[in-house]
Design a protein around this motif. Structure first.
Motif, short mmCIF file in Angstrom:
data_model
loop_
_atom_site.label_atom_id
_atom_site.label_comp_id
_atom_site.label_asym_id
_atom_site.label_seq_id
_atom_site.Cartn_x
_atom_site.Cartn_y
_atom_site.Cartn_z
N PHE A 97 0.83 -1.20 0.00
CA PHE A 97 0.00 0.00 0.00
C PHE A 97 0.87 1.26 0.00
O PHE A 97 0.62 2.22 -0.74
CB PHE A 97 -0.91 -0.04 1.23
CG PHE A 97 -1.73 1.20 1.45
CD1 PHE A 97 -2.78 1.51 0.60
CD2 PHE A 97 -1.47 2.03 2.53
CE1 PHE A 97 -3.55 2.64 0.81
CE2 PHE A 97 -2.24 3.17 2.76
CZ PHE A 97 -3.28 3.48 1.89
N SER A 98 1.92 1.25 0.80
CA SER A 98 2.83 2.39 0.88
C SER A 98 3.57 2.60 -0.44
O SER A 98 3.74 3.74 -0.89
CB SER A 98 3.85 2.18 2.01
OG SER A 98 3.19 1.99 3.25
N PHE A 103 2.25 6.65 -6.86
CA PHE A 103 1.22 7.60 -7.25
C PHE A 103 1.72 9.03 -7.09
O PHE A 103 1.46 9.90 -7.94
CB PHE A 103 -0.04 7.37 -6.39
CG PHE A 103 -1.06 8.46 -6.52
CD1 PHE A 103 -1.84 8.57 -7.67
CD2 PHE A 103 -1.24 9.39 -5.50
CE1 PHE A 103 -2.78 9.58 -7.79
CE2 PHE A 103 -2.17 10.40 -5.61
CZ PHE A 103 -2.94 10.50 -6.76
N SER A 104 2.43 9.30 -6.01
CA SER A 104 2.98 10.62 -5.78
C SER A 104 3.95 11.03 -6.89
O SER A 104 3.90 12.15 -7.39
CB SER A 104 3.69 10.67 -4.43
OG SER A 104 4.47 11.83 -4.31
N MET A 143 6.46 7.84 1.61
CA MET A 143 5.94 6.62 2.22
C MET A 143 6.71 5.36 1.82
O MET A 143 6.45 4.28 2.35
CB MET A 143 4.46 6.46 1.88
CG MET A 143 3.59 7.50 2.57
SD MET A 143 1.85 7.08 2.61
CE MET A 143 1.83 5.68 3.73
N GLY A 144 7.68 5.51 0.91
CA GLY A 144 8.54 4.37 0.62
C GLY A 144 9.29 3.91 1.86
O GLY A 144 9.58 2.72 2.03
N LEU A 182 -4.03 7.70 7.13
CA LEU A 182 -3.82 6.65 6.12
C LEU A 182 -3.65 5.29 6.77
O LEU A 182 -4.21 4.29 6.30
CB LEU A 182 -2.59 6.99 5.27
CG LEU A 182 -2.74 8.13 4.26
CD1 LEU A 182 -1.39 8.47 3.64
CD2 LEU A 182 -3.74 7.76 3.18
N LEU A 183 -2.89 5.22 7.88
CA LEU A 183 -2.69 3.95 8.57
C LEU A 183 -4.00 3.44 9.15
O LEU A 183 -4.33 2.24 9.04
CB LEU A 183 -1.66 4.12 9.69
CG LEU A 183 -1.38 2.87 10.54
CD1 LEU A 183 -0.79 1.75 9.70
CD2 LEU A 183 -0.45 3.21 11.71
#
Length: 492
Positions: free
Chosen positions: A140-141, A147-148, A180-181, A471-472
C-alpha cells in the motif's frame, strides 16, 4: 526493551575515555580551555540524555541523537581530524557552545513533563504486528509513493522548490505521499524480523525498497529522501532490540565517505541543470548517470571541481573547517552562531512573531480562501537580514528559538518546545519501542529539529503526521489487523 541502546558500565567507560581524548586533542590544537571544558560536558551528558528518552519510550531519543550529531558531535572530531582548533571559523564560538549546552540540558529537563504527559501510554493508534498486515501495508505504501511520483510529474510540480506548499492548492500532500517508501522499508523489515524469529531484519524486499528509495531521492534531488529508507531501517532495528555492532559503525563510516565524495556532489551538480532547464525524466536520468560516471573518473571529475568549489564557497559563513568540505559543512554549529550574532548586532525576531509560527499547522488550502496570510518564517527573516536572500539556510530550531527569544528565555523555550514537539510525536506515532510506525515517522523528518525551524516542526506534526496516521487507520479498517489473506506472505 531494546537493550542495545542502554548504557552499561563498559559503554560508559569507553565513552568517557573518548570524551577525555577529544578534550586533550582540542587543547593540543589550541582550542580555548573553557570552550573545551564545555564541549567535554556536552559530550559526557549526551548519551545520558538519550537514555532518559529511551526510558520513557519516546521517539525523542532519535531526534536528540540526530540533532546533536549534526550540530556538534561530528564537527568536533572533524576539527581534530583537520588539525584545527574547535573555536575557529565561528561568529560566536564561546556563546555557541554555551547555548548548545543549555539546549541539551533543556531537552534533558523536558523528559520529566513528557513522562507525566505520556507515561506508559502509547499513541492514539497501535499499528498491527501481523506479518500479513505488514506485507500488505508495505505494498500500500509503495503504491502511494508511486502515485505521488506520477502525480507530481503530471502536475509539473517543481521537484527542487516548495511552491506547492504555498499556493493553497493542497499539492504539498503529494510530497508527503512520496515519503511513504520508508514505511514500506520499516514494514518489510519488521515482517522478516517476526518470521525469522528475531534473527534477521533484512530480506530481498527490504533491499529492493532501499535501492528504490535511493534512486527516488536522486530523482527528487533530495538527500534526506534518498537516505530515508536507511534511516527507517536503522530506527526499526533499534526499536525492535537490535544492537549496534562494530561492523555497523564501520559500514556507516564507509557509506558516509562514499556519499561525501561521490553521491552528494552528484546531487549538487544535478541541481544546477534542474534549475537551469526543465529536463524530461529520461534526460534527468541520463544527465545524472553521466555526472556520476564522470565523478568516478579522476580526469573527468576536474570539469566539475571549479563549479563545486564556487558552490561550497557561496556558503561563506558556513566554512567551519576553513575551506569548502562539501556536505561536511552541513555538520557544523555555524547556523546557531549566526543566530547569536544576528541577535546581538541586528535585532531579535520577536516573541510575538515566533508565536505566529503556529499558523503553519493549518494548511494554506484552508487559510487562503479565508484571506489569512501566514507570517514570514522566523528563519527567513533572519537570513534576509544576514544575507539579503531567502534560500532556506538550514538554521535549526535552536537558532530559531534564540533569534526569537534571545538568551534570557532560550533555556525555557527549549523545554517548552521540546515537550510540545515530542508529546505530539508520541500522540501521533506512539512510543519508539517495537513500533515501526514511529521509526517511519522519524525517517520523514530526522534532521528537521537540527536544520529547519519551529514553523516546520509544527506542520510536520499537524499536517504531515496526521495525514500518515489517517492513512494507517483507514488501511487497517479496510484490511483488518490480520490483513486480507495470509497466502504467499508467511515465509521470510
Amino acid at each position: 526493551m531494546p537493550q542495545g541502546v542502554f548504557l552499561t558500565f563498559p559503554k560508559i567507560v569507553v565513552w568517557t575515555g573518548m570524551c577525555c581524548l577529544l578534550f586533550v586533542l582540542q587543547i593540543f590544537m589550541g582550542t580555548n580551555i573553557i570552550q573545551s571544558i564545555l564541549t567535554l560536558i556536552i559530550f559526557f551528558i549526551f548519551p545520558f540524555v538519550i537514555q532518559s528518552y529511551v526510558k520513557i519510550n519516546s521517539v525523542g531519543a532519535y531526534v536528540v541523537g540526530a540533532t546533536f550529531i549534526k550540530l556538534f558531535i561530528v564537527s568536533q572530531w572533524l576539527k581534530v581530524a583537520f588539525l584545527q582548533a574547535a573555536d575557529t571559523n565561528l561568529e560566536e564560538p564561546f556563546l555557541t557552545v554555551v547555548f548548545l549546552l543549555q539546549g541539551l540540558v533543556g531537552l534533558w529537563v523536558a523528559v520529566f513533563p513528557l513522562w507525566v504527559l505520556t507515561g506508559r501510554r502509547g499513541g492514539v493508534f497501535k499499528p498491527s504486528q501481523n506479518p500479513t498486515f505488514l506485507f500488505q501495508l508495505a505494498l500500500f505504501s509503495i503504491a502511494l509513493c508511486l502515485f505521488s511520483i506520477v502525480a507530481r510529474s503530471y502536475l509539473n510540480i517543481d521537484r527542487y522548490g516548495d511552491a506547492e506548499s504555498l499556493d493553497g492548492r493542497g499539492f504539498v500532500l503529494f510530497s508527503f505521499l512520496g515519503q511513504m517508501g520508508a514505511l514500506a522499508v520499516a514494514a518489510f523489515s519488521v515482517r522478516v524480523h517476526i518470521l525469522s524469529g528475531g534473527r534477521r531484519f533484512v530480506d530481498r524486499y527490504v533491499v529492493a525498497m532501499l535501492i528504490f528509495g535511493f534512486f527516488h531521492g536522486i530523482w527528487e534531488n533530495q538527500r534526506t529522501l534518498m537516505l530515508a529508507g536507511f534511516v527507517a531501517l536503522a530506527a526499526t532495528y533499534l526499536s525492535y532490540g537490535g544492537r549496534v555492532k562494530k561492523g555497523h559503525v564501520a559500514l556507516v563510516l564507509l557509506a558516509a565517505a562514499f556519499m561525501q565524495v561521490i553521491v552528494f556532489p552528484v546531487i549538487d551538480i544535478q541541481r544546477s541543470f534542474l534549475k537551469s532547464r526543465s529536463p524530461t525524466a529520461l534526460q534527468t536520468l541520463e544527465s545524472t548517470a553521466d555526472v556520476a560516471s564522470n565523478m568516478l573518473n579522476s580526469s573527468e571529475r576536474e570539469e566539475y571541481d571549479d563549479s563545486l568549489d564556487r558552490l561550497y564557497r557561496s556558503w561563506y559563513t558556513r566554512l567551519y573547517y576553513g575551506e569548502p568540505r562539501g556536505f561536511l559543512d552541513r555538520f557544523a554549529p555555524n547556523p546557531f552562531g549566526e543566530a547569536i550574532e544576528h541577535y546581538k548586532n541586528l535585532a531579535p525576531v520577536g516573541v510575538s512573531h515566533f508565536v505566529g509560527q503556529m499558523s503553519y499547522g493549518v494548511p494554506n488550502l484552508i487559510l487562503k480562501p479565508l484571506g489569512i496570510e501566514r507570517p514570514i518564517r522566523s528563519t527567513t527573516m533572519m537570513e534576509a537580514d544576514i544575507f539579503q536572500s531567502a534560500t532556506n539556510m538550514n538554521y535549526g530550531v535552536f537558532a530559531d528559538l534564540y533569534a526569537s527569544l534571545g538568551g534570557d528565555y532560550f533555556f525555557l523555550g527549549c523545554i517548552i518546545v521540546s515537550v510540545l514537539y515530542f508529546a505530539s510525536l508520541h500522540l501521533i506515532y506512539g512510543g519508539f519501542r517495537n513500533n515501526y510506525f514511529a521509526a517511519f515517522g522519524f525517517s520523514t523528518s530526522y534532521f528537521v529539529f537540527a536544520d529547519s525551524d519551529f514553523a516546520e516542526i509544527v506542520f510536520r506534526i499537524t499536517i504531515q503526521g496526521v495525514m500518515y496516521l489517517i492513512l494507517l487507520m483507514v488501511f487497517t479498517f479496510l484490511v483488518g489487523r490480520d490483513g486480507l489473506s495470509a497466502r504467499g506472505v508467511t515465509r521470510a
